[in-house]
Design a protein around this motif. Sequence first.
Motif, PDB file in Angstrom:
ATOM      1  N   GLY A 120     -27.144 -72.288 -11.959  1.00  0.00           N
ATOM      2  CA  GLY A 120     -28.062 -71.650 -12.903  1.00  0.00           C
ATOM      3  C   GLY A 120     -28.022 -70.139 -12.783  1.00  0.00           C
ATOM      4  O   GLY A 120     -28.008 -69.420 -13.788  1.00  0.00           O
ATOM      5  N   LEU A 121     -28.008 -69.661 -11.545  1.00  0.00           N
ATOM      6  CA  LEU A 121     -27.910 -68.221 -11.326  1.00  0.00           C
ATOM      7  C   LEU A 121     -26.629 -67.652 -11.929  1.00  0.00           C
ATOM      8  O   LEU A 121     -26.649 -66.631 -12.627  1.00  0.00           O
ATOM      9  CB  LEU A 121     -27.946 -67.920  -9.829  1.00  0.00           C
ATOM     10  N   ILE A 122     -25.519 -68.299 -11.674  1.00  0.00           N
ATOM     11  CA  ILE A 122     -24.217 -67.777 -12.100  1.00  0.00           C
ATOM     12  C   ILE A 122     -24.054 -67.857 -13.618  1.00  0.00           C
ATOM     13  O   ILE A 122     -23.742 -66.857 -14.280  1.00  0.00           O
ATOM     14  CB  ILE A 122     -23.081 -68.542 -11.401  1.00  0.00           C
ATOM     15  N   VAL A 123     -24.288 -69.039 -14.179  1.00  0.00           N
ATOM     16  CA  VAL A 123     -24.052 -69.241 -15.612  1.00  0.00           C
ATOM     17  C   VAL A 123     -24.959 -68.352 -16.452  1.00  0.00           C
ATOM     18  O   VAL A 123     -24.495 -67.619 -17.348  1.00  0.00           O
ATOM     19  CB  VAL A 123     -24.258 -70.724 -15.990  1.00  0.00           C
ATOM     20  N   PHE A 124     -26.245 -68.372 -16.166  1.00  0.00           N
ATOM     21  CA  PHE A 124     -27.160 -67.579 -16.975  1.00  0.00           C
ATOM     22  C   PHE A 124     -27.092 -66.090 -16.625  1.00  0.00           C
ATOM     23  O   PHE A 124     -27.519 -65.247 -17.420  1.00  0.00           O
ATOM     24  CB  PHE A 124     -28.582 -68.122 -16.844  1.00  0.00           C
ATOM     25  N   GLY A 125     -26.558 -65.769 -15.462  1.00  0.00           N
ATOM     26  CA  GLY A 125     -26.282 -64.369 -15.155  1.00  0.00           C
ATOM     27  C   GLY A 125     -25.174 -63.824 -16.031  1.00  0.00           C
ATOM     28  O   GLY A 125     -25.246 -62.691 -16.533  1.00  0.00           O
ATOM     29  N   VAL A 126     -24.117 -64.621 -16.235  1.00  0.00           N
ATOM     30  CA  VAL A 126     -23.018 -64.223 -17.119  1.00  0.00           C
ATOM     31  C   VAL A 126     -23.524 -64.071 -18.560  1.00  0.00           C
ATOM     32  O   VAL A 126     -23.165 -63.123 -19.262  1.00  0.00           O
ATOM     33  CB  VAL A 126     -21.877 -65.256 -17.053  1.00  0.00           C
ATOM     34  N   TYR A 130     -23.528 -60.703 -20.930  1.00  0.00           N
ATOM     35  CA  TYR A 130     -22.964 -60.647 -22.277  1.00  0.00           C
ATOM     36  C   TYR A 130     -24.000 -60.147 -23.290  1.00  0.00           C
ATOM     37  O   TYR A 130     -23.697 -59.296 -24.138  1.00  0.00           O
ATOM     38  CB  TYR A 130     -22.460 -62.023 -22.698  1.00  0.00           C
ATOM     39  N   ALA A 131     -25.219 -60.671 -23.193  1.00  0.00           N
ATOM     40  CA  ALA A 131     -26.265 -60.270 -24.136  1.00  0.00           C
ATOM     41  C   ALA A 131     -26.569 -58.784 -24.022  1.00  0.00           C
ATOM     42  O   ALA A 131     -26.759 -58.092 -25.035  1.00  0.00           O
ATOM     43  CB  ALA A 131     -27.528 -61.089 -23.884  1.00  0.00           C
ATOM     44  N   ASP A 132     -26.605 -58.273 -22.802  1.00  0.00           N
ATOM     45  CA  ASP A 132     -26.892 -56.853 -22.597  1.00  0.00           C
ATOM     46  C   ASP A 132     -25.724 -55.984 -23.059  1.00  0.00           C
ATOM     47  O   ASP A 132     -25.923 -54.926 -23.663  1.00  0.00           O
ATOM     48  CB  ASP A 132     -27.187 -56.594 -21.122  1.00  0.00           C
ATOM     49  N   THR A 170     -35.531 -65.475 -21.309  1.00  0.00           N
ATOM     50  CA  THR A 170     -36.251 -64.965 -22.478  1.00  0.00           C
ATOM     51  C   THR A 170     -35.739 -63.578 -22.863  1.00  0.00           C
ATOM     52  O   THR A 170     -35.609 -63.274 -24.055  1.00  0.00           O
ATOM     53  CB  THR A 170     -37.761 -64.919 -22.219  1.00  0.00           C
ATOM     54  N   MET A 171     -35.433 -62.741 -21.891  1.00  0.00           N
ATOM     55  CA  MET A 171     -34.856 -61.436 -22.212  1.00  0.00           C
ATOM     56  C   MET A 171     -33.469 -61.593 -22.826  1.00  0.00           C
ATOM     57  O   MET A 171     -33.111 -60.865 -23.761  1.00  0.00           O
ATOM     58  CB  MET A 171     -34.771 -60.564 -20.956  1.00  0.00           C
ATOM     59  N   THR A 172     -32.701 -62.531 -22.306  1.00  0.00           N
ATOM     60  CA  THR A 172     -31.368 -62.788 -22.856  1.00  0.00           C
ATOM     61  C   THR A 172     -31.463 -63.194 -24.321  1.00  0.00           C
ATOM     62  O   THR A 172     -30.744 -62.656 -25.180  1.00  0.00           O
ATOM     63  CB  THR A 172     -30.666 -63.905 -22.061  1.00  0.00           C
ATOM     64  N   ALA A 173     -32.338 -64.135 -24.620  1.00  0.00           N
ATOM     65  CA  ALA A 173     -32.503 -64.593 -25.998  1.00  0.00           C
ATOM     66  C   ALA A 173     -32.970 -63.451 -26.900  1.00  0.00           C
ATOM     67  O   ALA A 173     -32.477 -63.293 -28.028  1.00  0.00           O
ATOM     68  CB  ALA A 173     -33.506 -65.744 -26.050  1.00  0.00           C
ATOM     69  N   ALA A 174     -33.896 -62.658 -26.417  1.00  0.00           N
ATOM     70  CA  ALA A 174     -34.415 -61.549 -27.216  1.00  0.00           C
ATOM     71  C   ALA A 174     -33.324 -60.515 -27.501  1.00  0.00           C
ATOM     72  O   ALA A 174     -33.223 -59.988 -28.629  1.00  0.00           O
ATOM     73  CB  ALA A 174     -35.592 -60.896 -26.499  1.00  0.00           C
ATOM     74  N   LEU A 175     -32.504 -60.217 -26.510  1.00  0.00           N
ATOM     75  CA  LEU A 175     -31.396 -59.274 -26.719  1.00  0.00           C
ATOM     76  C   LEU A 175     -30.414 -59.813 -27.751  1.00  0.00           C
ATOM     77  O   LEU A 175     -29.928 -59.077 -28.620  1.00  0.00           O
ATOM     78  CB  LEU A 175     -30.690 -59.004 -25.391  1.00  0.00           C
ATOM     79  N   ILE A 244     -30.450 -47.821 -17.402  1.00  0.00           N
ATOM     80  CA  ILE A 244     -29.258 -48.453 -16.840  1.00  0.00           C
ATOM     81  C   ILE A 244     -28.943 -49.803 -17.486  1.00  0.00           C
ATOM     82  O   ILE A 244     -27.782 -50.189 -17.572  1.00  0.00           O
ATOM     83  CB  ILE A 244     -29.412 -48.597 -15.311  1.00  0.00           C
ATOM     84  N   GLY A 245     -29.948 -50.531 -17.925  1.00  0.00           N
ATOM     85  CA  GLY A 245     -29.700 -51.820 -18.550  1.00  0.00           C
ATOM     86  C   GLY A 245     -29.780 -52.978 -17.576  1.00  0.00           C
ATOM     87  O   GLY A 245     -30.234 -52.844 -16.438  1.00  0.00           O
ATOM     88  N   MET A 246     -29.295 -54.134 -18.015  1.00  0.00           N
ATOM     89  CA  MET A 246     -29.433 -55.375 -17.270  1.00  0.00           C
ATOM     90  C   MET A 246     -28.238 -55.705 -16.371  1.00  0.00           C
ATOM     91  O   MET A 246     -28.290 -56.667 -15.607  1.00  0.00           O
ATOM     92  CB  MET A 246     -29.610 -56.542 -18.256  1.00  0.00           C
ATOM     93  N   GLN A 247     -27.159 -54.951 -16.479  1.00  0.00           N
ATOM     94  CA  GLN A 247     -25.938 -55.331 -15.767  1.00  0.00           C
ATOM     95  C   GLN A 247     -26.119 -55.457 -14.247  1.00  0.00           C
ATOM     96  O   GLN A 247     -25.577 -56.407 -13.650  1.00  0.00           O
ATOM     97  CB  GLN A 247     -24.811 -54.346 -16.087  1.00  0.00           C
TER      98      GLN A 247
END
Length: 265
Positions: A120-126, A130-132, A170-175, A244-247
């Motif tokens: 979960g950490l790895i997949v949703f981190g990627v 991408y979203a950011d 939720t931040m990923t979806a919003a981005l 700086i963003g989410m990276q």
Amino acid sequence: MDWLQVVVLSLVQGITEFLPISSSAHLILVPELTSWPDQGLAFDVSLHVGTLLAVVVYFRRELWRMLDRWLVSVRGGGTDQDARLAWWVIVATIPVGLAALIFHDAIEVSLRSPLVLALGLIVFGVVLSYADWRGRGSRNEYQLTLKDAVLIGLAQALALIPGTSRSGITMTAALLLGMNREGAARFSFLMSIPVIVLAGGLETITLLTEPRPVDWVAMLGGTILSGISAFLCIHYFLAFIKRIGMQPFAVYRVVFGVWLLWFFW
């Protein structure tokens, strides 16, 4: 509980609750890396109270306007941007509430494993990365639509999967829907209020049905420490992502996930 345990658990909960790095992934490591006894459900409730107070105090002005205008809209007085934002928070909470009622027991039995946590950490981190990277959005939380609220709410339901991170998904979806970073984060934080209330309420009901001795001093300390750390986390996170963003958080998630795989295998 000794005070070192109180401090560590409070800081872990307060900081990771709102960062997009999965609080569950960090909390699972505490008993693995220490010989501390289980802190008990009462202490968990106190930590939820602390983080809830933090987000309510931080957004107190916005919440007051939202509540006031929402009540006006309920009485038929029309809606403005504050009333709509309040409605969107309510709408976005419905999917995760339904998903928790339907799938909670199955998730507790089947998905509570270090492997799921790490993946979960790895997949949703990627996906967050991408979203950011892709995001060029300019909309803030007041410019959301009903469709946006529903989609972000559906994404929030995925946070029931360990390692996903409620704030992260939720931040990923919003981005991905065209929001800017600050707007995505602020809406995610506002969405956390009913979710924390629901989660804390369920824990409280369980606590009342299984009465145990309560260490009130430790609970008070946990509430204060988790609240202060959560408040500071919200403040500095919003300033950090603007520049700086989410990276960095995405990279941290992937590295942490890989480390969990190595640690448990």
